[in-house]
Design a protein around this motif. Structure first.
Motif, PDB file in Angstrom:
ATOM      1  N   UNK A  43     -18.879  -9.231  13.604  1.00 35.28           N
ATOM      2  CA  UNK A  43     -20.142  -8.264  14.696  1.00 35.28           C
ATOM      3  C   UNK A  43     -20.432  -9.163  14.596  1.00 35.28           C
ATOM      4  N   UNK A  44     -20.873  -8.918  15.587  1.00 32.88           N
ATOM      5  CA  UNK A  44     -22.372  -9.523  15.668  1.00 32.88           C
ATOM      6  C   UNK A  44     -23.564  -8.861  15.104  1.00 32.88           C
ATOM      7  N   UNK A  45     -24.410 -10.368  14.612  1.00 33.96           N
ATOM      8  CA  UNK A  45     -25.496  -9.065  13.724  1.00 33.96           C
ATOM      9  C   UNK A  45     -26.539  -7.894  15.307  1.00 33.96           C
ATOM     10  N   UNK A  46     -26.939  -8.684  16.259  1.00 36.84           N
ATOM     11  CA  UNK A  46     -26.981  -8.382  17.700  1.00 36.84           C
ATOM     12  C   UNK A  46     -26.521  -7.218  17.725  1.00 36.84           C
ATOM     13  N   UNK A  47     -25.128  -6.945  18.039  1.00 32.53           N
ATOM     14  CA  UNK A  47     -24.502  -5.626  18.227  1.00 32.53           C
ATOM     15  C   UNK A  47     -24.665  -4.560  17.211  1.00 32.53           C
ATOM     16  N   UNK A  48     -24.656  -5.096  15.750  1.00 32.04           N
ATOM     17  CA  UNK A  48     -25.062  -4.272  14.994  1.00 32.04           C
ATOM     18  C   UNK A  48     -26.636  -3.274  14.965  1.00 32.04           C
ATOM     19  N   UNK A  49     -27.691  -3.998  14.607  1.00 33.05           N
ATOM     20  CA  UNK A  49     -29.442  -4.339  15.469  1.00 33.05           C
ATOM     21  C   UNK A  49     -29.158  -3.785  17.057  1.00 33.05           C
ATOM     22  N   UNK A  50     -29.474  -2.790  17.376  1.00 34.01           N
ATOM     23  CA  UNK A  50     -29.603  -3.279  19.024  1.00 34.01           C
ATOM     24  C   UNK A  50     -30.713  -2.368  19.407  1.00 34.01           C
ATOM     25  N   UNK A  51     -32.078  -2.485  20.485  1.00 33.07           N
ATOM     26  CA  UNK A  51     -33.049  -2.003  21.086  1.00 33.07           C
ATOM     27  C   UNK A  51     -32.682  -1.124  21.945  1.00 33.07           C
ATOM     28  N   UNK A  52     -32.889   0.139  21.534  1.00 34.61           N
ATOM     29  CA  UNK A  52     -32.406   1.692  22.260  1.00 34.61           C
ATOM     30  C   UNK A  52     -34.246   2.989  22.648  1.00 34.61           C
ATOM     31  N   UNK A  53     -33.597   3.755  22.879  1.00 35.54           N
ATOM     32  CA  UNK A  53     -33.930   4.637  22.568  1.00 35.54           C
ATOM     33  C   UNK A  53     -33.378   5.362  21.783  1.00 35.54           C
ATOM     34  N   UNK A  54     -34.924   7.187  21.818  1.00 32.07           N
ATOM     35  CA  UNK A  54     -34.501   7.571  20.515  1.00 32.07           C
ATOM     36  C   UNK A  54     -33.849   9.385  22.078  1.00 32.07           C
ATOM     37  N   UNK A  55     -33.645  10.129  20.948  1.00 34.45           N
ATOM     38  CA  UNK A  55     -33.336  10.148  19.379  1.00 34.45           C
ATOM     39  C   UNK A  55     -31.664   9.716  18.675  1.00 34.45           C
ATOM     40  N   UNK A  56     -31.047   9.705  19.553  1.00 35.28           N
ATOM     41  CA  UNK A  56     -29.821   9.354  19.197  1.00 35.28           C
ATOM     42  C   UNK A  56     -29.293   8.319  18.968  1.00 35.28           C
ATOM     43  N   UNK A  57     -28.182   7.263  18.406  1.00 37.82           N
ATOM     44  CA  UNK A  57     -27.366   6.236  19.069  1.00 37.82           C
ATOM     45  C   UNK A  57     -26.058   7.078  19.972  1.00 37.82           C
TER      46      UNK A  57
END
Length: 604
Positions: A43-57
């Motif tokens: 999959x894309x690295x940028x789907x695995x590492x994504x910018x978001x907010x806390x506290x839980x993905x």
């Protein structure tokens, strides 16, 4: 958009393409393919590492994305203006620990059109309070409706949908109370959202809301490409959308590196090119991810806030830990007596003072500063309190402090990130929010203490770690609701171990050996919402230290191992399947039951 995945209740509102979708759907086929894994893990690295907010993905980022997808579908079907009310049902783990993980805030703001990557984290609380106080919801920022939290959001912690423990159902109704549309969504970990009537690939391996904005190679993976295919800048019109170097296991990934004489990072990089990204795009995205990680560490160590959110009022520890390390890597954050690294001045304007308990009048027993001078204005430090009897054959040990720089910095960085996450701040899901401190901590340590080429190290580390994360996502899980804490901190530790070894110039075989050692034994727990998030914070600290230890061990014993990464991933999958639901992020066991807090489940 993903309009073909929403179920329309009113026949007169069904578009022709949706009718075809319904008639072609075979319920038995859906059941048969439900547990099927794709043929490769890419999959894309940028789907695995994504910018978001806390506290839980899975409890914050995923539900917010699901809410936005639901509204986007209604807009495409031109149904948004017909909506009078919205009903939300949260199931399983989302209901059991949702309030502590800010799930209500995430869902409602997603329905208002907010995105985890771009939302202003400083406005989340005020917007949520306004929704509750005014009892209104601004759907997509366009349609304002009445919303009563007590009436329109239902918590079903006693019921789990069959697809995944983190299930939610959104339904909207018209002026006459008629059901207009409904759909179920599953937050499957790491911010990924699966839709009930989607194909196995759809939105499970990418994080798109608008299909037209997602590259075709990420939407439709056929998993049957030949190895080493030429990497085009854009796929041809008849290209099914497969990466040039597909791998489904650690062994196949290792075979690719040997066959093509490429590192793991190079394999992942070339696959990203196939997803429509240029060299500049990949570089910019990786640097952006690191910038958010680094800023998260800086925010965590420099915050003026004393406590974490929640009824316990847990004290933040990252600022104190950082001060005690006595040297800072960010401008303006250092002890006043030491020169900042790279600074020409001996004192820093606006520097943070050392902790009061650690501040001493001098560094020498005679009160001098090492130059033969004694300050009369300074008081001598108070003698430490010794616990124990002096009238005993075994004399008590006097209290002392020691510093193990690598351990101290790794712990400080990891705790800083997870305290920002606990406060609902900007975070990089890596691969989840609950484990978001491990990878930034180890990478920060590499950059500050080891690397002589930071940009190269950042790219090598993140791309290598992403490959390992892909293997876990395909072969097991990255969702704590499915696999407990091993699916979060355990996976992050394995990814960080691989990234660290790669930055040390280790061979691909040694890198995967480090990843296997990194997954190791991660103690499981059942968290009590956000009130007991402190074990998760501490486990990130331990995970970061263990990641470096695992990498060092693998490099010291190259080729000396009996357990492969693939075997460790399979063992984790089987463990997750056998694990009692009580230990899968449900607040039904572990510290949630042993720590005495007057709290009921509905208020959780």
């Amino acid at each position: 958009m993903i309009s073909s995945t929403i179920r329309i209740a009113a026949l007169r509102l069904r578009p022709p393409h949706f009718l075809r979708h319904l008639s072609a759907r075979d319920d038995s086929a859906l059941v048969e393919t439900e547990g099927v894994k794709p043929g490769h893990a890419v999959i894309s690295t940028f789907d695995l590492f994504s910018i978001g907010v806390g506290p839980s993905s899975s409890h914050t980022v995923g539900p917010m994305r699901a809410g936005k997808i639901f509204i986007a579908d209604l807009q495409e079907l031109q149904m948004l203006e017909k909506v009078k009310t919205v009903k939300i049902v949260l199931y399983g783990s989302l209901a059991a620990t949702g309030k502590g993980h800010h799930t209500p805030q995430a869902v409602l703001l997603g329905l208002e059109g907010s995105d985890p990557e771009t939302i202003d984290t400083g406005t989340i609380s005020s917007r949520y309070e306004a929704i509750l106080a005014n009892k209104t919801l601004h759907l997509g920022g366009i349609r304002r409706i009445t919303f009563d939290m007590d009436r329109d959001m239902l918590w079903r912690w006693d019921q789990v949908l069959k697809t995944h423990p983190n299930g939610m159902r959104f339904s909207c109704f018209g002026e006459e109370g008629e059901l207009l549309a409904t759909n179920e969504y599953y937050s499957v970990g790491g911010g990924f959202v699966r839709l009930t009537h989607a194909t196995v690939d759809e939105n499970l391996f990418y994080k798109g809301v608008d299909k037209s904005a997602v590259h075709g190679a990420r939407l439709h993976q056929t998993h049957n490409a030949a190895e080493g295919d030429h990497t085009p800048a854009q796929p041809a019109a008849n290209d099914p959308g497969h990466p040039p170097y597909p791998f489904e296991s650690g062994n196949s990934l290792l075979a690719l590196t040997r066959k093509h004489n490429l590192t793991i990072a190079q394999i992942v990089h070339d696959n990203e090119r196939y997803f429509g990204l240029s060299e500049a795009d990949i570089n910019d995205k990786l640097m952006r991810i690191w910038a958010v990680m680094d800023d998260c560490i800086r925010s965590g160590v420099s915050t003026a806030e004393k406590t974490l959110p929640g009824r316990l009022g847990l004290r933040r520890r990252a600022p104190m830990l950082y001060k005690r390390l006595m040297r800072g890597f960010y401008p303006g954050i250092a002890t006043p007596d030491l020169q900042l690294i790279g600074s020409a001045s001996a004192a820093s304007v606006g520097a943070i003072d050392a902790p009061e308990s650690d501040t001493q009048s001098s560094s020498y027993a005679d009160g001098s500063d090492g130059c033969g001078e004694v300050s009369a204005s300074e008081k001598m430090p108070r003698a430490p309190w010794v616990t124990g009897s002096f009238d005993h054959a075994i004399l008590p040990m006097p209290p002392r402090k020691t510093m193990i720089p690598a351990v101290d910095f790794l712990s400080c960085y990891a705790i800083a990130v997870n305290e920002v996450n606990a406060g609902g701040g900007r975070i990089v899901t890596s691969p989840t929010n609950g484990a978001a401190g491990v990878i930034p901590a180890v990478l920060k340590y590499v950059i500050e203490f080891i690397s002589d080429d930071p940009e190269k190290s950042i790219k090598t580390f993140l791309l290598t770690a992403a490959a390992v994360g892909m293997l876990f996502k395909r072969g097991s899980t990255i969702s704590a609701a499915e696999g407990g804490c091993q699916a979060e901190v355990g996976v992050a530790c394995s990814m960080a171990s691989a990234g660290f070894a790669a930055c040390m110039g280790a061979s691909p075989e040694t890198v995967l050996q480090a990843a296997e050692i990194g997954i190791g034994k991660i103690v499981l727990f059942s968290n009590l919402c956000l009130l007991l998030i402190v074990p998760c914070i501490e486990r990130n600290s331990l995970g970061a230290v263990k990641a470096v230890t695992a990498a060092q061990l693998s490099m010291a014993s190259t080729g000396v191992y009996r357990v492969t990464l693939d075997e460790a991933i399979e063992a984790m999958r089987l463990t997750a399947a056998d694990m009692s639901v009580k230990y899968k992020e449900t607040s039904l066991s572990g510290l949630a039951t042993t720590v005495k807090i007057p709290l009921t489940v509905p208020a959780c």
